[in-house]
Design a protein around this motif. Structure first.
Motif, PDB file in Angstrom:
ATOM      1  N   SER A  61       0.572  -1.292   0.264  1.00  0.00           N
ATOM      2  CA  SER A  61      -0.122  -0.226   0.257  1.00  0.00           C
ATOM      3  C   SER A  61       0.986   1.366   0.052  1.00  0.00           C
ATOM      4  O   SER A  61       0.536   2.445  -0.857  1.00  0.00           O
ATOM      5  CB  SER A  61      -0.913  -0.287   1.390  1.00  0.00           C
ATOM      6  N   THR A 112       0.831   3.986  -3.091  1.00  0.00           N
ATOM      7  CA  THR A 112       0.331   5.390  -2.327  1.00  0.00           C
ATOM      8  C   THR A 112       1.314   5.879  -2.877  1.00  0.00           C
ATOM      9  O   THR A 112       1.408   6.883  -3.917  1.00  0.00           O
ATOM     10  CB  THR A 112       0.540   5.452  -0.832  1.00  0.00           C
ATOM     11  N   THR A 136      -8.446   1.729  -4.828  1.00  0.00           N
ATOM     12  CA  THR A 136      -8.890   2.593  -3.620  1.00  0.00           C
ATOM     13  C   THR A 136      -7.814   3.409  -3.061  1.00  0.00           C
ATOM     14  O   THR A 136      -7.914   4.715  -2.850  1.00  0.00           O
ATOM     15  CB  THR A 136      -9.866   2.450  -2.496  1.00  0.00           C
ATOM     16  N   THR A 137      -6.886   1.972  -2.835  1.00  0.00           N
ATOM     17  CA  THR A 137      -5.160   3.346  -2.023  1.00  0.00           C
ATOM     18  C   THR A 137      -4.991   3.743  -3.971  1.00  0.00           C
ATOM     19  O   THR A 137      -4.691   5.444  -3.097  1.00  0.00           O
ATOM     20  CB  THR A 137      -4.665   2.227  -1.974  1.00  0.00           C
TER      21      THR A 137
END
Length: 414
Positions: free
Chosen positions: A283, A287, A368-369
């Motif tokens: 993640s 990001t 979503t991340t």
């Protein structure tokens, strides 16, 4: 009383009064035509996939290892899926008759998939032992050569193997992702056209039937797919006379196709499951890549002006509504539902179903991340450093993304 949502004319007002013209509507009454939305959606999905390919390059730096593992992971998924009723459905959707057997009709699946996501071209050969497809346009060429290899093995040879019958091995001796003028896929039956064995990712050739290639010069290349060409009646038709309208192609995958992201996501899920990488580390990489992409997209002031003009943003609007309006366009083009909770100069808030962003249960929570990071990055350059974007979770159902854009002071980056 606080004006939570700025006054705007709802999209449905006036429906039917004028000749129908499908379009996406910005908050400022600017219409983006169906044609432009279609092309925007396919390129947007490719851009997201290109960022995921960068994630893969960080996690698996070696090119050969990365390509092999991506091809193998996609191949396993495609063989599994197309050996079931899902594969039977795709046969029916492409007009393949029950008596037809063999790997050659995977070429039909590939052709309809190409045209659906804006990859126009022509089928130069379609037979039991050889097939050839030549592409003139590829929105996915920005992903690099990995996607060309994965789509050839994972998306074509593996599906051919799942269908059984006379086997076909698919190669891409030319690829726009490598700088060639065309993408060219050639499928050959190895009993009729024998060649040495090779690794699954080594599928750029050589091929046995190079002398049969039919080359289209640049001046005769297509610029649009069948559904946008007058001589085709604005419909896609394959070699078995299966036809689809532009609207059917858009809603059945043209707007939502995330094939390139799928390729990466399938392997990433396997790696997380095998404890090769933790979800927290993954993640963080996603990001960082997407946040940088979002900031870079509007780092130059001409890019900000270009988007404002495209959206029809009034000159006096210089706040979170600019990014909110752009996000609305993205959500509309990828057919994601959303509810406007707040839309004013102080704050912009949307409720978005997770399914509209993820689009693949298997990829949760990667997309979503990615989107949250990308939109956060955009907030800093499209609007300004005082502004931020984040997800609020308190009192919000897990299947809803509550997205907020507002001014925020944060001494720790985000």
């Amino acid at each position: 009383m606080k004006n939570c949502v700025d006054s705007r004319i709802p999209r449905e007002v006036g429906a039917g009064a004028l000749p129908d013209h499908p379009a996406i509507k910005t908050p400022w009454e600017k219409l983006i035509s169906f044609y432009d939305a279609y092309h925007y959606a396919t390129r947007h999905n490719a851009a997201v996939a290109a960022c995921f390919m960068e994630v893969m390059r960080i996690i698996i730096p070696d090119y050969a290892t990365r390509c092999k593992r991506l091809c193998e992971a996609t191949g396993r998924a495609m063989k599994g899926a197309f050996s079931t009723a899902f594969g039977k459905m795709h046969k029916e959707n492409n007009g393949i008759h029950p008596f037809m057997q063999g790997g050659y009709f995977t070429a039909l699946y590939g052709d309809s998939g190409d045209e659906r996501i804006g990859l126009c071209g022509r089928v130069n050969d379609f037979g039991t032992y050889r097939a050839e497809k030549e592409l003139d346009v590829c929105d996915w060429d920005i992903l690099g050569s990995e996607v060309c290899r994965i789509s050839t093995y994972g998306g074509l040879t593996s599906i051919s193997q799942a269908y059984g019958g006379i086997p076909m091995e698919y190669h891409m001796p030319e690829a726009k992702g490598c700088g060639d003028l065309h993408c060219r896929v050639v499928a050959e039956n190895r009993d009729k056209y024998p060649m040495p064995e090779h690794e699954c990712w080594e599928n750029f050739g050589p091929i046995a039937t190079a002398d049969q290639i039919k080359f289209t010069p640049e001046e005769k290349m297509f610029k649009e797919c069948q559904q946008f060409r007058e001589e085709c009646g604005y419909k896609y038709r394959n070699g078995l006379d299966q036809e689809y309208t532009a609207a059917e192609l858009y809603t059945s995958g043209g707007a939502t196709n995330i094939t390139g992201t799928d390729y990466c996501g399938l392997l990433l899920k396997e790696m997380v499951g095998a404890n090769e990488i933790g979800m927290e580390e993954l993640s963080n990489i996603i990001t960082c890549v997407f946040e940088a992409a979002g900031k870079t997209m509007f780092a130059e002031f001409f890019a900000v002006k270009g988007l404002r003009d495209w959206l029809g943003v009034p000159a006096d609007v210089k706040d979170g509504r600019v990014l909110g309006g752009y996000i609305e366009v993205i959500l509309q083009t990828i057919l994601a539902n959303y509810t406007i909770v707040e839309f004013n100069k102080e704050e912009v808030v949307y409720d978005i179903p997770v399914s509209g962003i993820e689009r693949r249960i298997a990829l949760r929570p990667m997309l979503t991340t990615a989107y949250l990071a990308m939109w956060y990055g955009m907030s800093k350059t499209l609007v300004g450093s005082q502004w931020s974007l984040w997800r609020e979770t308190e009192g919000v159902p897990e299947d809803i993304i509550r997205l907020k854009i507002a001014k925020k002071i944060d001494k720790f980056c985000r």
